[in-house]
Motif scaffolding. Sequence first.
Motif, PDB file in Angstrom:
ATOM      1  N   LEU A 209      42.998  38.738  52.219  1.00 31.36           N
ATOM      2  CA  LEU A 209      43.408  39.777  53.157  1.00 31.36           C
ATOM      3  C   LEU A 209      42.354  39.973  54.239  1.00 31.36           C
ATOM      4  O   LEU A 209      42.678  40.082  55.430  1.00 31.36           O
ATOM      5  CB  LEU A 209      43.602  41.074  52.360  1.00 31.36           C
ATOM      6  CG  LEU A 209      43.924  42.329  53.153  1.00 31.36           C
ATOM      7  CD1 LEU A 209      45.334  42.270  53.709  1.00 31.36           C
ATOM      8  CD2 LEU A 209      43.757  43.573  52.283  1.00 31.36           C
ATOM      9  N   ASP A 210      41.081  40.039  53.826  1.00 30.43           N
ATOM     10  CA  ASP A 210      40.010  40.346  54.778  1.00 30.43           C
ATOM     11  C   ASP A 210      39.908  39.312  55.894  1.00 30.43           C
ATOM     12  O   ASP A 210      39.451  39.619  56.989  1.00 30.43           O
ATOM     13  CB  ASP A 210      38.659  40.413  54.065  1.00 30.43           C
ATOM     14  CG  ASP A 210      38.617  41.579  53.103  1.00 30.43           C
ATOM     15  OD1 ASP A 210      39.470  42.478  53.225  1.00 30.43           O
ATOM     16  OD2 ASP A 210      37.743  41.585  52.225  1.00 30.43           O
ATOM     17  N   GLU A 213      43.509  38.241  60.601  1.00 33.62           N
ATOM     18  CA  GLU A 213      43.560  39.065  61.817  1.00 33.62           C
ATOM     19  C   GLU A 213      44.931  39.746  61.809  1.00 33.62           C
ATOM     20  O   GLU A 213      45.967  39.065  61.830  1.00 33.62           O
ATOM     21  CB  GLU A 213      43.399  38.177  63.047  1.00 33.62           C
ATOM     22  CG  GLU A 213      43.587  38.876  64.381  1.00 33.62           C
ATOM     23  CD  GLU A 213      42.499  39.888  64.699  1.00 33.62           C
ATOM     24  OE1 GLU A 213      42.769  40.789  65.508  1.00 33.62           O
ATOM     25  OE2 GLU A 213      41.382  39.779  64.128  1.00 33.62           O
ATOM     26  N   PRO A 214      44.975  41.098  61.713  1.00 33.52           N
ATOM     27  CA  PRO A 214      46.281  41.753  61.561  1.00 33.52           C
ATOM     28  C   PRO A 214      47.242  41.393  62.684  1.00 33.52           C
ATOM     29  O   PRO A 214      46.909  41.542  63.857  1.00 33.52           O
ATOM     30  CB  PRO A 214      45.925  43.247  61.602  1.00 33.52           C
ATOM     31  CG  PRO A 214      44.511  43.322  61.149  1.00 33.52           C
ATOM     32  CD  PRO A 214      43.862  42.062  61.667  1.00 33.52           C
ATOM     33  N   ILE A 242      43.854  39.947  47.524  1.00 34.19           N
ATOM     34  CA  ILE A 242      42.725  40.859  47.690  1.00 34.19           C
ATOM     35  C   ILE A 242      41.582  40.306  46.847  1.00 34.19           C
ATOM     36  O   ILE A 242      41.761  40.050  45.645  1.00 34.19           O
ATOM     37  CB  ILE A 242      43.109  42.280  47.228  1.00 34.19           C
ATOM     38  CG1 ILE A 242      44.202  42.832  48.159  1.00 34.19           C
ATOM     39  CG2 ILE A 242      41.899  43.201  47.209  1.00 34.19           C
ATOM     40  CD1 ILE A 242      44.781  44.153  47.703  1.00 34.19           C
ATOM     41  N   ALA A 260      45.935  46.874  51.557  1.00 32.62           N
ATOM     42  CA  ALA A 260      46.506  46.005  52.590  1.00 32.62           C
ATOM     43  C   ALA A 260      46.918  46.806  53.824  1.00 32.62           C
ATOM     44  O   ALA A 260      46.666  46.388  54.961  1.00 32.62           O
ATOM     45  CB  ALA A 260      47.703  45.245  52.025  1.00 32.62           C
ATOM     46  N   HIS A 262      45.672  49.618  54.849  1.00 36.60           N
ATOM     47  CA  HIS A 262      44.438  50.051  55.516  1.00 36.60           C
ATOM     48  C   HIS A 262      43.921  48.942  56.422  1.00 36.60           C
ATOM     49  O   HIS A 262      43.524  49.174  57.561  1.00 36.60           O
ATOM     50  CB  HIS A 262      43.408  50.430  54.450  1.00 36.60           C
ATOM     51  CG  HIS A 262      42.053  50.760  54.979  1.00 36.60           C
ATOM     52  ND1 HIS A 262      40.967  49.942  54.804  1.00 36.60           N
ATOM     53  CD2 HIS A 262      41.612  51.805  55.703  1.00 36.60           C
ATOM     54  CE1 HIS A 262      39.914  50.487  55.397  1.00 36.60           C
ATOM     55  NE2 HIS A 262      40.264  51.618  55.938  1.00 36.60           N
ATOM     56  N   HIS A 263      43.978  47.706  55.932  1.00 38.73           N
ATOM     57  CA  HIS A 263      43.530  46.574  56.740  1.00 38.73           C
ATOM     58  C   HIS A 263      44.485  46.314  57.909  1.00 38.73           C
ATOM     59  O   HIS A 263      44.055  46.110  59.044  1.00 38.73           O
ATOM     60  CB  HIS A 263      43.414  45.331  55.858  1.00 38.73           C
ATOM     61  CG  HIS A 263      42.954  44.107  56.594  1.00 38.73           C
ATOM     62  ND1 HIS A 263      41.654  43.925  56.980  1.00 38.73           N
ATOM     63  CD2 HIS A 263      43.632  43.016  57.041  1.00 38.73           C
ATOM     64  CE1 HIS A 263      41.539  42.767  57.624  1.00 38.73           C
ATOM     65  NE2 HIS A 263      42.724  42.193  57.661  1.00 38.73           N
ATOM     66  N   GLY A 266      44.475  49.163  60.659  1.00 39.77           N
ATOM     67  CA  GLY A 266      43.224  49.036  61.403  1.00 39.77           C
ATOM     68  C   GLY A 266      43.119  49.887  62.655  1.00 39.77           C
ATOM     69  O   GLY A 266      43.017  51.108  62.583  1.00 39.77           O
TER      70      GLY A 266
ATOM     71  N   ASP B 210      35.141  52.249  57.711  1.00 39.77           N
ATOM     72  CA  ASP B 210      35.123  50.921  58.328  1.00 39.77           C
ATOM     73  C   ASP B 210      33.877  50.676  59.167  1.00 39.77           C
ATOM     74  O   ASP B 210      33.455  49.533  59.339  1.00 39.77           O
ATOM     75  CB  ASP B 210      36.346  50.737  59.230  1.00 39.77           C
ATOM     76  CG  ASP B 210      37.622  50.726  58.412  1.00 39.77           C
ATOM     77  OD1 ASP B 210      37.532  50.551  57.185  1.00 39.77           O
ATOM     78  OD2 ASP B 210      38.696  50.899  58.992  1.00 39.77           O
ATOM     79  N   HIS B 262      36.638  48.426  47.857  1.00 37.29           N
ATOM     80  CA  HIS B 262      36.971  47.152  48.493  1.00 37.29           C
ATOM     81  C   HIS B 262      36.039  46.896  49.677  1.00 37.29           C
ATOM     82  O   HIS B 262      35.515  45.798  49.864  1.00 37.29           O
ATOM     83  CB  HIS B 262      38.434  47.193  48.932  1.00 37.29           C
ATOM     84  CG  HIS B 262      38.885  46.004  49.708  1.00 37.29           C
ATOM     85  ND1 HIS B 262      39.161  46.050  51.045  1.00 37.29           N
ATOM     86  CD2 HIS B 262      39.101  44.722  49.331  1.00 37.29           C
ATOM     87  CE1 HIS B 262      39.530  44.849  51.465  1.00 37.29           C
ATOM     88  NE2 HIS B 262      39.509  44.022  50.446  1.00 37.29           N
ATOM     89  N   HIS B 263      35.784  47.945  50.462  1.00 40.15           N
ATOM     90  CA  HIS B 263      34.888  47.805  51.609  1.00 40.15           C
ATOM     91  C   HIS B 263      33.441  47.606  51.143  1.00 40.15           C
ATOM     92  O   HIS B 263      32.729  46.734  51.662  1.00 40.15           O
ATOM     93  CB  HIS B 263      34.997  49.042  52.499  1.00 40.15           C
ATOM     94  CG  HIS B 263      34.111  48.994  53.703  1.00 40.15           C
ATOM     95  ND1 HIS B 263      34.387  48.192  54.793  1.00 40.15           N
ATOM     96  CD2 HIS B 263      32.938  49.612  53.982  1.00 40.15           C
ATOM     97  CE1 HIS B 263      33.429  48.343  55.705  1.00 40.15           C
ATOM     98  NE2 HIS B 263      32.532  49.199  55.229  1.00 40.15           N
TER      99      HIS B 263
END
Lengths: 271, 271
Positions: A209-210, A213-214, A242, A260, A262-263, A266, B210, B262-263
């Motif tokens: 996930l990280d 790029e959303p 994750i 997910a 939250h990511h 963004g 973040d 997670h962060h």
Amino acid sequence: MFEPIAIDDPDDPRLAAYRFVRERDLVGRQGRFIVEGEVTLRLLFSFSARFAAESVLLAPERWAGLSDLFAQRAGRPPVYLAGRDVMSAVAGFPIHRGVLAVGLRGAEPAPAALIPPAPAPALVVGLVGLTNHDNVGGLFRNAAAFGADAVWLDAETCDPLYRKAIRVSAGAALTMPFARAASGSALLDLAERHALTPLALTPGGDETLDALEPPSRALLLLGTEGPGLPDAVMARARCLRIAMAVGFDSLNVATAGAIALHHLAGRRLAG
Amino acid sequence: MFEPIAIDDPDDPRLAAYRFVRERDLVGRQGRFIVEGEVTLRLLFSFSARFAAESVLLAPERWAGLSDLFAQRAGRPPVYLAGRDVMSAVAGFPIHRGVLAVGLRGAEPAPAALIPPAPAPALVVGLVGLTNHDNVGGLFRNAAAFGADAVWLDAETCDPLYRKAIRVSAGAALTMPFARAASGSALLDLAERHALTPLALTPGGDETLDALEPPSRALLLLGTEGPGLPDAVMARARCLRIAMAVGFDSLNVATAGAIALHHLAGRRLAG
């Protein structure tokens, strides 16, 4: 001035929709649903609510603290006042908080009607085969927290307007737009038609996930914790995982969804 | 060869620790706790478990599928076999899965004994005033998923070895090291003494999560959803908020904890 209506007979026909709450939970209510407690009642009367109330049933001592809801509202529904013993006798279980209401489902919208048209940014959550009300309620709460535009459900996913799902959602089931499609594949067809990038969250995903790029328009697909998303769904989506500690690859599905969202949300969110 | 012991009398004294499971949940068990179900039983016998089993109680038809747990283990505890009717009579409620065990708490470690000494990286979760077993169980699951070194609890936080907390933790309560300190302030004293950066997660935080470069050694403090962390705790910590949609600032505390872990875990995790 708006006046509530006192009722002291548990068999009063005006209370019919409140009868046998638990038994009816199982068989459905023909276009109605039950709301319990002050927080959710206030959401049902908020500007962001998607549903109208048919009636409200309060213990008399709750009226003073809630009458503000009815002061400024046109087309307000009747408010019945009945002692907790009468409320409990009608509902068939103890109503400790003394606050109930009947909501009207109305017509269910088409899934595509709930999202901004391309090329505007869009974030949609897609639930496939989720039959646990805690998880569905939790995902509605998380979808609202991260500003998703809508939740789409397949036919197997359970009802977000079931009492427990509303409660666990912290009321988000009353405000977050949702609609159904027949299956996970139907959700993917919708994604294709409306230019949403389909993302499948799965412990076996190829990408983390990280590292993603959303995308500006995304459909985040979530399945049950055990069997996960159907292979046919994963084959048509980008599969994300994750990153977790070695030897532990288990998160609750609502929690994984929150991470997910939250990511993906963004930069859309209030910093 | 290891032989299980058949018991058909619900009053057999060897089953004393299984008696009245629910009532005893409320008053404590003098150094013992109850494990239910195959998944958690297997974790209790895994290398990562922190606790020894005192005995195991199985429905006879479960023995074949679980006997592998006892084949290779020195010092294995006795296994009692009893029909589900006997199990349910002893426990005082229906034991559908036919799998119970009694675990031994042992001495509780000192909080500092659970974390790597400075300057090694460390990630600790600190729970302050969390009295909901679902939330505590969920946070143990999330702490394990993101590779935290330990969970520290203040005196008010409820027991992670309560049956429901173990179940919701997906067994992580049996494997994730935990210890208690007297209060949130005592947790902050520990952080200071052991070079952990104290981070408080709160909707009113000055910084967004973040924007935080994860410190190499961190104590992540979490409080209850309503009142939140005590002011005295927040005054001594960096206060972080999770960016959310306008008009919605509510996440479940276990979910918020998962997002923060997670962060913070970030690069420590298996990509």
